[in-house]
Design an enzyme around this catalytic site. Structure first.
Site, mmCIF file in Angstrom:
data_model
loop_
_atom_site.group_PDB
_atom_site.id
_atom_site.type_symbol
_atom_site.label_atom_id
_atom_site.label_comp_id
_atom_site.label_asym_id
_atom_site.label_seq_id
_atom_site.Cartn_x
_atom_site.Cartn_y
_atom_site.Cartn_z
ATOM 1 N N CYS A 2 8.411 -5.540 4.230
ATOM 2 C CA CYS A 2 9.873 -5.488 4.247
ATOM 3 C C CYS A 2 10.442 -6.474 3.237
ATOM 4 O O CYS A 2 9.797 -7.445 2.859
ATOM 5 C CB CYS A 2 10.460 -5.780 5.612
ATOM 6 S SG CYS A 2 9.931 -4.691 6.932
ATOM 7 N N ARG A 27 6.107 -5.532 -1.696
ATOM 8 C CA ARG A 27 5.902 -6.001 -0.329
ATOM 9 C C ARG A 27 5.561 -4.853 0.623
ATOM 10 O O ARG A 27 5.103 -5.085 1.748
ATOM 11 C CB ARG A 27 7.157 -6.731 0.175
ATOM 12 C CG ARG A 27 7.474 -7.982 -0.620
ATOM 13 C CD ARG A 27 8.788 -8.587 -0.178
ATOM 14 N NE ARG A 27 8.719 -9.112 1.179
ATOM 15 C CZ ARG A 27 8.298 -10.332 1.508
ATOM 16 N NH1 ARG A 27 7.900 -11.162 0.560
ATOM 17 N NH2 ARG A 27 8.289 -10.741 2.758
ATOM 18 N N TRP A 75 9.528 -1.543 6.263
ATOM 19 C CA TRP A 75 8.176 -1.072 6.575
ATOM 20 C C TRP A 75 8.141 -0.864 8.073
ATOM 21 O O TRP A 75 8.283 -1.792 8.857
ATOM 22 C CB TRP A 75 7.163 -2.123 6.137
ATOM 23 C CG TRP A 75 5.735 -1.669 6.098
ATOM 24 C CD1 TRP A 75 5.105 -0.986 5.095
ATOM 25 C CD2 TRP A 75 4.739 -1.896 7.100
ATOM 26 N NE1 TRP A 75 3.782 -0.775 5.417
ATOM 27 C CE2 TRP A 75 3.533 -1.325 6.637
ATOM 28 C CE3 TRP A 75 4.736 -2.526 8.341
ATOM 29 C CZ2 TRP A 75 2.346 -1.363 7.364
ATOM 30 C CZ3 TRP A 75 3.562 -2.559 9.081
ATOM 31 C CH2 TRP A 75 2.384 -1.986 8.596
ATOM 32 N N ASN A 102 13.747 -8.819 8.680
ATOM 33 C CA ASN A 102 12.291 -8.772 8.561
ATOM 34 C C ASN A 102 11.697 -9.446 9.781
ATOM 35 O O ASN A 102 12.203 -10.481 10.222
ATOM 36 C CB ASN A 102 11.802 -9.516 7.318
ATOM 37 C CG ASN A 102 12.195 -8.843 6.036
ATOM 38 O OD1 ASN A 102 12.683 -7.720 6.023
ATOM 39 N ND2 ASN A 102 12.002 -9.545 4.926
ATOM 40 N N GLY A 103 10.603 -8.916 10.303
ATOM 41 C CA GLY A 103 9.953 -9.534 11.450
ATOM 42 C C GLY A 103 9.988 -8.639 12.664
ATOM 43 O O GLY A 103 10.254 -7.436 12.581
ATOM 44 N N GLU A 485 -15.294 -7.347 -0.224
ATOM 45 C CA GLU A 485 -14.067 -7.334 -1.032
ATOM 46 C C GLU A 485 -14.008 -6.104 -1.924
ATOM 47 O O GLU A 485 -12.960 -5.478 -2.071
ATOM 48 C CB GLU A 485 -13.982 -8.612 -1.871
ATOM 49 C CG GLU A 485 -12.820 -8.661 -2.850
ATOM 50 C CD GLU A 485 -11.452 -8.589 -2.194
ATOM 51 O OE1 GLU A 485 -10.452 -8.406 -2.932
ATOM 52 O OE2 GLU A 485 -11.361 -8.707 -0.946
ATOM 53 N N LYS A 489 -11.105 -3.162 -1.851
ATOM 54 C CA LYS A 489 -10.320 -2.769 -3.024
ATOM 55 C C LYS A 489 -10.308 -1.248 -3.169
ATOM 56 O O LYS A 489 -9.271 -0.648 -3.439
ATOM 57 C CB LYS A 489 -10.914 -3.388 -4.302
ATOM 58 C CG LYS A 489 -10.632 -4.858 -4.492
ATOM 59 C CD LYS A 489 -9.231 -5.146 -4.930
ATOM 60 C CE LYS A 489 -8.313 -5.681 -3.897
ATOM 61 N NZ LYS A 489 -8.661 -6.569 -2.879
ATOM 62 N N GLU A 492 -8.315 0.558 -0.119
ATOM 63 C CA GLU A 492 -6.887 0.337 0.030
ATOM 64 C C GLU A 492 -6.052 1.018 -1.053
ATOM 65 O O GLU A 492 -4.891 1.333 -0.809
ATOM 66 C CB GLU A 492 -6.560 -1.162 0.095
ATOM 67 C CG GLU A 492 -6.811 -1.965 -1.153
ATOM 68 C CD GLU A 492 -6.546 -3.453 -0.947
ATOM 69 O OE1 GLU A 492 -5.776 -3.812 -0.035
ATOM 70 O OE2 GLU A 492 -7.113 -4.270 -1.695
ATOM 71 N N HIS A 508 -30.600 -0.285 10.398
ATOM 72 C CA HIS A 508 -30.215 -0.391 11.808
ATOM 73 C C HIS A 508 -29.047 0.545 12.117
ATOM 74 O O HIS A 508 -28.085 0.163 12.777
ATOM 75 C CB HIS A 508 -29.863 -1.839 12.156
ATOM 76 C CG HIS A 508 -31.017 -2.781 12.023
ATOM 77 N ND1 HIS A 508 -32.041 -2.844 12.949
ATOM 78 C CD2 HIS A 508 -31.342 -3.676 11.054
ATOM 79 C CE1 HIS A 508 -32.931 -3.740 12.569
ATOM 80 N NE2 HIS A 508 -32.536 -4.262 11.407
ATOM 81 N N LYS A 607 2.288 -6.324 0.812
ATOM 82 C CA LYS A 607 1.723 -7.466 0.098
ATOM 83 C C LYS A 607 1.653 -8.706 0.984
ATOM 84 O O LYS A 607 0.658 -9.413 1.017
ATOM 85 C CB LYS A 607 2.573 -7.765 -1.149
ATOM 86 C CG LYS A 607 2.044 -8.905 -2.009
ATOM 87 C CD LYS A 607 0.722 -8.551 -2.646
ATOM 88 C CE LYS A 607 0.246 -9.614 -3.601
ATOM 89 N NZ LYS A 607 -1.101 -9.311 -4.108
#
Length: 612
Positions: A2, A27, A75, A102-103, A485, A489, A492, A508, A607
């Site tokens: 947001c 964001r 968002w 926001n929040g 990582e 990448k 996402e 396994h 973000k």
């Protein structure tokens, strides 16, 4: 996640608000809207979708001729993406108050029920509309100004928020408030702004102040007044943006992500060079004494997503160099594990934005237990940076793409510096060995620059494998952390199902998923583990997998069964994660481009994750 922007001044606010919203796109958002004062009164225009959709709707509705307004990119949390759930939200029967938020308001249902009992009608599923009606309820029929009303309202809220509020009572005024969500106030000449991030104000001013938790600000064209939770006026430090606007622009690149990938050598250099003097690591700015470091018998490293993966690399390097017990823990789990924390412990928290809600909460728990908290952050004066006992800024510059690249590389470098400093203090390396490590760290940026020369090769690899539906990344030790990582990448920004596994775990259960044509990316940068990794490669090849091997230039194992081999410049093996990630960042980027996806703004992601 947001974004908030607000402007009050003497010139047209609409283009300033729109530009501010565009600067906050990174964001993450699914809808956008603006509330502004016009000759017709307080008008709200909002819509699901991109900011371009909002611009089109504003034009269709005759424009917004205004000098004061607030804007928002949402968002979705409470209620799905829709026009009615988009911000701003109006409060009261007459719609005299507009709010952006926001929040998350945790007690919104309780408040909503009480407000409904007082005759308030709700038109959305959001928690934010509750705030708008609450402010209207507390303000109606009272003479007190809007700021005091907002102060009363936030005293009734549980949860986290950054708020921008406007009222018909004063069409030149914006009231802002925050708790556990970032909010800055840009200071101009005859104009002032509010925003979630500096990027939204830098086109107008370089001067800004940061609201602290539970503070409320009155923002007018001719000045800003900040009050604490008791309504007392407080003096705020004025900060100055030190980077250029061009640093937050694409600079000729197609996407921010590829620009930031290419900026990694400079980001690493900016992190390392100021901290190395005469062959030794110096941390005068941290406030972390050598005596305190000697006492540390346990180190907690805490982060989310890529920051956690950097922390996993840091754990390996610190334990190897310093022989101190160390853990790398998901921030969102740390608090709920009832962690064992000693006052002599060191807690390293990692966050690009310095606002990550889970990481902030974990850090506060560690502080309460008496541990020394050391923050590795990129954003100056962010909440984590201000609350930590010590802060190590990475100086990577603004990172706009949602998928982190240069900030991750800078975090790795910061952890290497901490490891070297701690090893010397604890006596596990001497001054000569420290000087050698410092030389290696100085050379790291050039080695990343050399690694970036594989750019065209990775573009070609992406064209071969962009059609895969499943990809597996394998590695051991440091290579496993790097594999995590690399897998993140890819998934996402390409939305391809991807998993990373410690290569020894393959047999396994995971190997049952390998079938003809499955892409496996194997990392082998640790000489002591070459033979083991080659055995794992043979296992997946025998089941039909196509393998890309990322290894060092002096790899002497059998790579004959691999379809492609990416060789990295020679470096000290404990720093190899800084090189091995580069070609895999490029692979993820070019796969996303090949699929025609929105590289910088992947779906459902933000973000800065400022809610738990």
């Amino acid at each position: 996640m947001c974004g908030i922007v607000g402007f009050t001044g003497r010139e047209g606010a609409l283009p300033i608000l729109i530009r501010g919203l565009y600067s906050l796109e990174y964001r993450g958002y699914d809808s956008a809207g603006i509330a502004a004062f016009t000759k017709e009164g307080l008008r709200v225009i909002k819509t699901r979708g991109r900011i371009k959709n909002l611009e089109d709707k504003i034009i269709a509705e005759g424009g917004l001729d205004c000098t004061c307004g607030i804007g928002h990119t949402r968002w979705a949390t409470h209620g799905g993406p829709s026009d009615r759930n988009s911000h701003p939200h109006l409060g009261g029967k007459e719609g005299k108050v507009a709010v952006v938020h926001n929040g998350i308001i945790e007690n919104y249902l309780e408040l909503r029920q009480r407000l409904e009992a007082h005759g308030y009608e709700f038109h959305s599923e959001t928690d934010t509309e509750t705030v708008a009606h609450l402010i209207d309820y507390l303000h109606t029929g009272r003479r007190e100004d809007l700021a005091m009303t907002v102060l009363k309202a936030v005293g009734r809220l549980r949860g986290s928020y950054a708020l921008g509020v406007v009222s018909m009572d004063n069409p030149e005024e914006i009231v802002a408030a925050r708790r556990d969500n970032p909010l800055v106030i840009g200071l101009g000449m005859g104009e002032n702004m509010i925003a979630s991030d500096i990027t939204a104000i830098i086109s107008r001013t370089r001067k800004y102040i940061i609201l602290d938790d539970n503070e409320v600000a009155i923002v007018r064209p001719d000045g800003v007044v900040v009050m604490n939770e008791f309504g007392d006026e407080v003096e705020k430090e004025i900060h100055t943006v030190t980077w250029d606007l061009s640093a937050a622009e694409k600079g000729g690149y197609e996407h921010f992500m590829i620009k930031e990938i290419m900026e990694q050598p400079q980001a690493v250099s900016s992190t390392v060079r100021p901290r190395v003097q005469e062959g030794a690591v110096r941390f005068e700015e941290l406030g972390l004494t050598e005596d305190r470091l000697r006492k540390a018998k346990y180190i907690h490293i805490i982060g989310c997503g890529s920051a956690l993966h950097a922390g996993m690399v840091g754990k390996h390097v610190i334990e190897s160099m310093c022989r101190i017990r160390c853990s790398a823990t998901v921030a969102s789990e740390f608090r709920y594990e009832n962690p064992i924390i000693s006052p002599d412990d060191l807690c390293i928290v990692i966050s690009q934005s310095g606002e990550t809600a889970d990481t902030l909460a974990a850090m506060r728990l560690a502080k309460e237990a008496g541990a020394f908290t050391l923050a590795i952050v990129n954003v100056v004066s962010s909440t984590i940076a201000r609350e930590a006992d010590g802060v190590l800024y990475t100086w990577a510059g603004p990172e706009i793409s949602v998928a982190t690249t240069k900030a991750y590389s800078a975090q790795l470098s910061a952890l290497y510096l901490i490891a070297a400093n701690l090893a010397r203090i604890c006596g596990t390396i001497d001054a000569q060995e420290e000087a050698h490590i410092c030389d290696e760290l100085f050379a790291l940026s050039d080695r990343i620059r050399q690694t970036l020369q594989c750019k065209e090769q990775m573009q070609y690899e992406a064209s071969l494998y962009a059609n895969r539906t499943h990809v597996f990344f394998l590695g051991r030790g440091l290579d496993y952390a790097a594999a995590l990582e690399a897998s993140l990448k890819l998934k996402e920004i390409s939305y391809i199902h991807s998993e990373a596994y410690a290569a020894g775990e393959l047999k396994h259960g995971t190997i049952s998923l390998i079938e003809e044509g499955t892409l496996v990316v194997a990392l082998a940068t640790q000489p002591a583990l070459y033979e083991k990794t080659v055995s794992n490669i043979r296992e997946v090849v025998a089941r039909g997998a196509a393998v890309i091997l990322v290894t060092t230039e002096d790899f002497d194992g059998d790579a004959s069964q691999c379809q492609q081999v990416i060789r990295l410049p020679k470096c000290q093996s404990m720093f190899s994660a800084s090189l091995s990630i580069v070609p895999l960042q490029l692979l993820a980027y070019y796969v996303s481009v090949q699929l025609g996806l929105d590289v910088d703004k992947p779906r459902n992601l933000a973000k800065s994750v400022t809610v738990e």
